[in-house]
Motif scaffolding. Sequence first.
Motif, mmCIF file in Angstrom:
data_model
loop_
_atom_site.group_PDB
_atom_site.id
_atom_site.type_symbol
_atom_site.label_atom_id
_atom_site.label_comp_id
_atom_site.label_asym_id
_atom_site.label_seq_id
_atom_site.Cartn_x
_atom_site.Cartn_y
_atom_site.Cartn_z
ATOM 1 N N ALA A 166 0.828 -1.206 0.000
ATOM 2 C CA ALA A 166 0.000 0.000 0.000
ATOM 3 C C ALA A 166 0.862 1.256 0.000
ATOM 4 O O ALA A 166 0.559 2.239 -0.692
ATOM 5 N N LEU A 167 1.951 1.243 0.757
ATOM 6 C CA LEU A 167 2.835 2.411 0.801
ATOM 7 C C LEU A 167 3.445 2.695 -0.566
ATOM 8 O O LEU A 167 3.503 3.852 -1.008
ATOM 9 N N VAL A 168 3.902 1.651 -1.244
ATOM 10 C CA VAL A 168 4.522 1.843 -2.558
ATOM 11 C C VAL A 168 3.505 2.384 -3.559
ATOM 12 O O VAL A 168 3.789 3.326 -4.312
ATOM 13 N N LEU A 172 3.585 5.910 -5.531
ATOM 14 C CA LEU A 172 3.577 5.980 -6.997
ATOM 15 C C LEU A 172 2.511 6.948 -7.507
ATOM 16 O O LEU A 172 2.731 7.669 -8.487
ATOM 17 N N THR A 173 1.356 6.969 -6.838
ATOM 18 C CA THR A 173 0.279 7.833 -7.332
ATOM 19 C C THR A 173 0.577 9.311 -7.092
ATOM 20 O O THR A 173 -0.061 10.175 -7.687
ATOM 21 N N LEU A 174 1.552 9.617 -6.234
ATOM 22 C CA LEU A 174 1.964 11.012 -6.058
ATOM 23 C C LEU A 174 2.774 11.504 -7.253
ATOM 24 O O LEU A 174 2.778 12.702 -7.561
ATOM 25 N N LEU A 264 9.516 8.776 -3.230
ATOM 26 C CA LEU A 264 8.542 9.233 -4.229
ATOM 27 C C LEU A 264 7.860 10.518 -3.780
ATOM 28 O O LEU A 264 7.551 11.391 -4.606
ATOM 29 N N GLU A 265 7.655 10.648 -2.503
ATOM 30 C CA GLU A 265 7.055 11.870 -1.963
ATOM 31 C C GLU A 265 7.974 13.069 -2.189
ATOM 32 O O GLU A 265 7.515 14.167 -2.535
ATOM 33 N N ARG A 266 9.273 12.868 -2.023
ATOM 34 C CA ARG A 266 10.232 13.956 -2.269
ATOM 35 C C ARG A 266 10.219 14.375 -3.733
ATOM 36 O O ARG A 266 10.324 15.566 -4.050
#
Length: 277
Positions: A166-168, A172-174, A264-266
């Motif tokens: 779920a975290l990955v 990815l959707t960000l 990915l958030e960065r």
Amino acid sequence: MTTMISVPSLASAGWANAFGNEVGKGLRELVGDWRAVAIEMITFPVFYLLIVMFMGRGQLLEELLLPVLIGLVGLAFIHEQVNRVFWSHLGDLQSGVLEQTYLTPLPSAALVLGRQAAAVVGALPVVATLLVTGFIAVTAQGGTFPFEPGVLVPAAAIVVGTCASALVLCGLTLVFKRIESITQASIAVYAIVGGTLVPLSALPDWIASASRALIPVAPGIEAARAMLLEGETLTDLNAGWGLGWILLQPVLLTVLGILLFTRLERVAKSRGALGRY
């Protein structure tokens, strides 16, 4: 002296409140989405019986009922956890309120894990109906429905390890838009090579090894089958890579999931993409 004691306590309270708010939000979404839960409580047992009949060439064979049930219980957990957290996260992104999560003292990855706790609760009714259906089907065939308390350990490993998936996907959707199909594709991969329908021992060695290493449900399902169907105990478990890997794999996957989500958030922050979809 008083300040040194009170500051950490205030910070702890803030973290607990932020985490609790995400759990509460997930539970409210679960209650509001009760119709979908009710539908899944019907469709999962029907799917279970159809799979057994398909594999048994039109018959509910006793030797297939329990192995398939164990696999589908693991699949139900990962389906509920991944889908509920992903769509909740995507909904915040699409509605433009995702940036509000960054006003809390908790890291955003921890907030996603808070929704995971609510998603586990959401999976319980579906799992319960699966178990009741399996119990009725097995006993109707004249068989016995086994239970070993130690099986709760691989079940917990499945729940914890699934957090990484779920975290990955949330990370990815960000960065990459319109990736909803990846969520469904990942569930299909888990169903095909995750040991849910076909035991890992029946797969090619390299696929079985990759599944044990990377798929959250694979070691737990393999261990549960060994304990419930072959009489192995938790302390002398010979299935797969043993008890040590069952305990270690979910921790490693969750840490990896947090690292990937943060990375990915960065990227999304550097592009200024958190507030738009």
